[in-house]
Design an enzyme around this catalytic site. Structure first.
Site, short mmCIF file in Angstrom:
data_model
loop_
_atom_site.label_atom_id
_atom_site.label_comp_id
_atom_site.label_asym_id
_atom_site.label_seq_id
_atom_site.Cartn_x
_atom_site.Cartn_y
_atom_site.Cartn_z
N HIS A 179 -45.37 61.36 63.32
CA HIS A 179 -46.26 61.81 62.26
C HIS A 179 -45.78 63.15 61.70
O HIS A 179 -45.41 64.05 62.44
CB HIS A 179 -47.69 61.97 62.79
CG HIS A 179 -48.41 60.66 62.95
ND1 HIS A 179 -49.78 60.58 63.01
CD2 HIS A 179 -47.95 59.40 63.06
CE1 HIS A 179 -50.14 59.31 63.15
NE2 HIS A 179 -49.04 58.57 63.19
N TYR A 193 -59.14 64.71 60.98
CA TYR A 193 -60.12 65.57 61.66
C TYR A 193 -61.23 65.85 60.64
O TYR A 193 -60.98 66.45 59.61
CB TYR A 193 -59.49 66.89 62.08
CG TYR A 193 -58.50 66.80 63.21
CD1 TYR A 193 -57.19 66.35 63.01
CD2 TYR A 193 -58.86 67.18 64.51
CE1 TYR A 193 -56.28 66.28 64.06
CE2 TYR A 193 -57.95 67.11 65.57
CZ TYR A 193 -56.67 66.65 65.33
OH TYR A 193 -55.78 66.58 66.38
N PRO A 237 -59.94 69.09 73.57
CA PRO A 237 -58.86 68.25 73.02
C PRO A 237 -58.67 68.37 71.50
O PRO A 237 -57.77 67.76 70.95
CB PRO A 237 -59.26 66.84 73.42
CG PRO A 237 -60.68 66.90 73.79
CD PRO A 237 -60.99 68.29 74.19
N LYS A 295 -53.68 69.68 72.97
CA LYS A 295 -52.78 70.54 73.74
C LYS A 295 -52.73 70.23 75.24
O LYS A 295 -51.83 70.72 75.92
CB LYS A 295 -53.20 72.01 73.56
CG LYS A 295 -52.99 72.53 72.16
CD LYS A 295 -51.53 72.45 71.74
CE LYS A 295 -51.35 72.59 70.25
NZ LYS A 295 -50.13 71.94 69.79
N TYR A 312 -49.88 73.27 65.74
CA TYR A 312 -50.15 71.86 66.04
C TYR A 312 -48.89 71.14 66.54
O TYR A 312 -48.95 70.39 67.51
CB TYR A 312 -50.70 71.15 64.79
CG TYR A 312 -51.37 69.82 65.08
CD1 TYR A 312 -50.68 68.62 64.99
CD2 TYR A 312 -52.71 69.77 65.47
CE1 TYR A 312 -51.28 67.41 65.27
CE2 TYR A 312 -53.34 68.56 65.74
CZ TYR A 312 -52.61 67.38 65.64
OH TYR A 312 -53.21 66.18 65.93
P1 FAS Z 1 -54.07 65.09 85.52
O1 FAS Z 1 -55.54 65.29 85.75
O2 FAS Z 1 -53.62 64.15 84.45
O3 FAS Z 1 -53.38 64.56 86.87
C1 FAS Z 1 -53.76 65.07 88.13
C2 FAS Z 1 -53.54 63.98 89.15
O4 FAS Z 1 -53.80 64.51 90.45
C3 FAS Z 1 -54.48 62.80 88.95
O5 FAS Z 1 -53.76 61.59 88.90
C4 FAS Z 1 -55.39 62.85 90.19
O6 FAS Z 1 -55.75 61.56 90.66
C5 FAS Z 1 -54.50 63.56 91.19
N1 FAS Z 1 -55.24 64.26 92.24
C6 FAS Z 1 -56.36 65.02 92.10
N2 FAS Z 1 -56.74 65.49 93.30
C7 FAS Z 1 -55.83 65.03 94.22
C8 FAS Z 1 -55.69 65.17 95.63
N3 FAS Z 1 -56.55 65.88 96.36
N4 FAS Z 1 -54.65 64.55 96.23
C9 FAS Z 1 -53.76 63.82 95.51
N5 FAS Z 1 -53.84 63.65 94.17
C10 FAS Z 1 -54.88 64.25 93.54
N6 FAS Z 1 -55.55 66.02 76.36
C11 FAS Z 1 -55.09 65.88 75.10
O7 FAS Z 1 -54.11 66.53 74.73
N7 FAS Z 1 -55.73 65.02 74.22
C12 FAS Z 1 -56.81 64.26 74.61
O8 FAS Z 1 -57.35 63.49 73.83
C13 FAS Z 1 -57.29 64.36 75.93
N8 FAS Z 1 -58.34 63.59 76.36
C14 FAS Z 1 -58.77 63.72 77.66
C15 FAS Z 1 -59.83 62.92 78.15
C16 FAS Z 1 -60.28 63.04 79.47
C17 FAS Z 1 -61.41 62.16 79.97
C18 FAS Z 1 -59.67 63.98 80.34
C19 FAS Z 1 -60.17 64.16 81.76
C20 FAS Z 1 -58.62 64.77 79.87
C21 FAS Z 1 -58.15 64.64 78.53
N9 FAS Z 1 -57.08 65.39 78.04
C22 FAS Z 1 -56.62 65.28 76.77
C23 FAS Z 1 -56.41 66.33 78.88
C24 FAS Z 1 -55.42 65.57 79.74
O9 FAS Z 1 -54.55 64.83 78.91
C25 FAS Z 1 -54.74 66.57 80.61
O10 FAS Z 1 -54.34 67.72 79.88
C26 FAS Z 1 -53.54 66.02 81.33
O11 FAS Z 1 -53.95 64.86 82.01
C27 FAS Z 1 -53.02 67.10 82.25
O12 FAS Z 1 -52.12 66.52 83.12
P2 FAS Z 1 -52.06 66.98 84.66
O13 FAS Z 1 -52.07 68.45 84.73
O14 FAS Z 1 -50.94 66.21 85.24
O15 FAS Z 1 -53.45 66.54 85.30
C1 PHB Z 2 -55.84 61.12 70.75
O1 PHB Z 2 -55.14 60.33 70.07
O2 PHB Z 2 -56.38 60.77 71.83
C2 PHB Z 2 -56.05 62.54 70.27
C3 PHB Z 2 -55.27 63.01 69.23
C4 PHB Z 2 -55.45 64.32 68.78
C5 PHB Z 2 -56.42 65.11 69.39
C6 PHB Z 2 -57.19 64.62 70.46
C7 PHB Z 2 -57.00 63.32 70.90
O3 PHB Z 2 -56.62 66.39 68.95
#
Ligand code: FAS
Ligand code: PHB
Length: 392
Positions: A77, A206, A294, A298, A386
């Site tokens: 994009h 957005y 989100p 980032k 961005y």
């Molecule tokens: P993660 O949370 O992805 O990974 C951590 C891992 O550690 C998990 O698999 C967990 O099971 C494991 N873990 C935890 N405790 C443990 C233990 N005691 N022993 C072993 N393993 C353990 N970011 C965006 O940029 N855009 C979005 O739209 C967006 N939507 C999101 C929606 C939700 C519901 C959530 C929760 C987050 C969202 N995020 C979004 C943020 C998300 O993408 C995080 O920034 C990203 O997963 C970060 O990656 P990690 O730091 O690897 O953490």
């Molecule tokens: C998504 O595609 O999940 C998404 C994209 C941009 C955002 C947040 C979520 O700022």
């Protein structure tokens, strides 16, 4: 803690984007690691989360040898749209950000690619393995206690990478008297759906509407990803499909093509940073150290940026014994973390409805949006943040 049963150079807790990319980069540098993941492979590969990758995050995937499917299936994009006051305003990202772009490629695809690469190389990755203890971080032999396959194990390593997300155990293993936490919990959440329907637009939209924020994203030309601002304690049961689609139509001012909703969820919004990101031989990265709303897309990208700094420090340490990169990791990573926190907070404050806002503050939001979208300088600041600020 019982006697060690396993040994490696870097013990990585968490098989999310942070832990998996770190393991992949270290493996390519000849550094051993063990990844410990609490959930099953199916669970981590099916979690619908982030969707948008910054320019440099994509390059990190390629440099780690796992970018091929992303380049084939990801959607490049060159712009985003801000919609307010009944009008859409395109921000030409690539034109304003030195030719850089973003790619829509779901986090679950990133995780699948990294897991596949690790398993194909026969590298240790324990699923259904819950880490429950971190010890000896002030020694050269820190340990991770974890439960797997009905037995308790102790992994002895040189370094522990705490990549276990916001609800993991790593942040709590940091000395409490060393930690400073900065947090902002927003007075709203996002209701998100994944639906089998074409995206509303070929670029992300957005929308700032009097009824609240909405975001139209996507996963492919046939799968749309949509979000709408809701109350922080919203109950999904109060949102039947028709109500979700009707509200999205209103806020996005389009007649969205509707389809079966494949996944739905409510995500609370918070800004959070834990400082420092290192204590002895324990290093925090990704959501274990910081959370962003989100709105700025980032979260995943910040996790990758931490890997960029930490992996370089670890390669230097294991190859030459130098600790300078390890000693400066927290300060270096936090410089970029805070800039991403600022952008995410700024975009959230700019685009969401705040019930506590006075009519004057609502006018300030509208005036800022009007200025930003009619000023090259305004659009440039959105664009360069961005697509992603340079990796440090
Ligand atoms: P993660 O949370 O992805 O990974 C951590 C891992 O550690 C998990 O698999 C967990 O099971 C494991 N873990 C935890 N405790 C443990 C233990 N005691 N022993 C072993 N393993 C353990 N970011 C965006 O940029 N855009 C979005 O739209 C967006 N939507 C999101 C929606 C939700 C519901 C959530 C929760 C987050 C969202 N995020 C979004 C943020 C998300 O993408 C995080 O920034 C990203 O997963 C970060 O990656 P990690 O730091 O690897 O953490
Ligand atoms: C998504 O595609 O999940 C998404 C994209 C941009 C955002 C947040 C979520 O700022």
């Amino acid at each position: 803690m019982p006697a060690p049963t396993l040994r490696t150079q870097v013990g990585i807790i968490g098989a999310g984007p942070a832990g998996l990319l770190l393991g992949q980069v270290l493996a390519r540098a000849g550094i051993e690691s063990v990844v410990i993941e609490a959930q099953s492979r199916a669970y981590v590969e099916s979690r619908v989360r982030a969707g948008l990758m910054e320019h440099d995050a994509c390059q990190q995937m390629r440099d780690a040898g796992v970018g091929e499917r992303m380049d084939r299936e990801g959607l490049v994009h060159h712009g985003i749209v801000l919609r307010f006051g009944g009008t859409s305003h395109r921000i030409p990202l690539t034109d304003l950000a030195g030719g850089r772009h973003v790619t829509v490629y779901g986090q679950q695809e990133v995780v699948k690619d990294l897991i596949a690469a690790r398993l194909a190389d026969g590298l240790p990755l324990f699923f259904d393995a819950q880490a429950h203890a971190i010890g000896a971080i002030d020694t050269a032999r820190p340990t991770v206690g974890f439960h797997h396959d009905g037995a308790d194990h102790v992994l002895e390593c040189d370094i522990i990478a705490g990549a276990d997300g916001f609800h993991g155990i790593s942040r709590d293993a940091m000395p409490a008297d060393m930690m400073r936490v900065f947090e902002r919990v927003y007075p709203f959440a996002w209701l998100g759906i994944l639906a089998e329907a074409p995206p509303v637009s070929h670029e992300l939209v957005y929308a700032s509407h009097d009824r609240g924020f909405a975001l139209a994203s996507m996963r492919s030309p046939k799968i749309t990803r949509l979000y709408l601002q809701c109350a922080p304690d919203e109950n999904l049961a109060d949102w039947p499909d028709t109500r979700i689609w009707d509200e999205l139509d209103t806020r996005l001012a389009g007649k969205l093509t509707r389809g079966p909703i494949l996944q739905r969820g409510i995500t609370p919004l918070r800004s959070f940073v834990a400082e420092p990101m290192r204590a002895g031989r324990l290093f925090l990265l990704g959501d274990a150290a910081h959370i962003v709303p989100p709105t700025g897309a980032k979260g995943l990208n910040l996790a990758f940026a931490d890997v960029h700094v930490l992996s370089a420090a670890l390669v230097a340490f294991f190859r030459t014994g130098t600790t300078s990169g390890l000693d400066s990791y927290s300060e270096t990573a936090l410089r970029r973390v805070w800039k991403a926190e600022r952008f995410s907070w700024w975009m959230t404050t700019l685009l969401h409805r705040f019930d506590a806002y006075s009519p004057f503050e609502r006018r300030m939001q509208q005036a800022e949006l009007d200025y930003l979208t009619t000023s090259r300088a305004g659009m440039t600041t959105i664009a360069e943040n961005y697509v992603g600020l340079p990796l440090l």
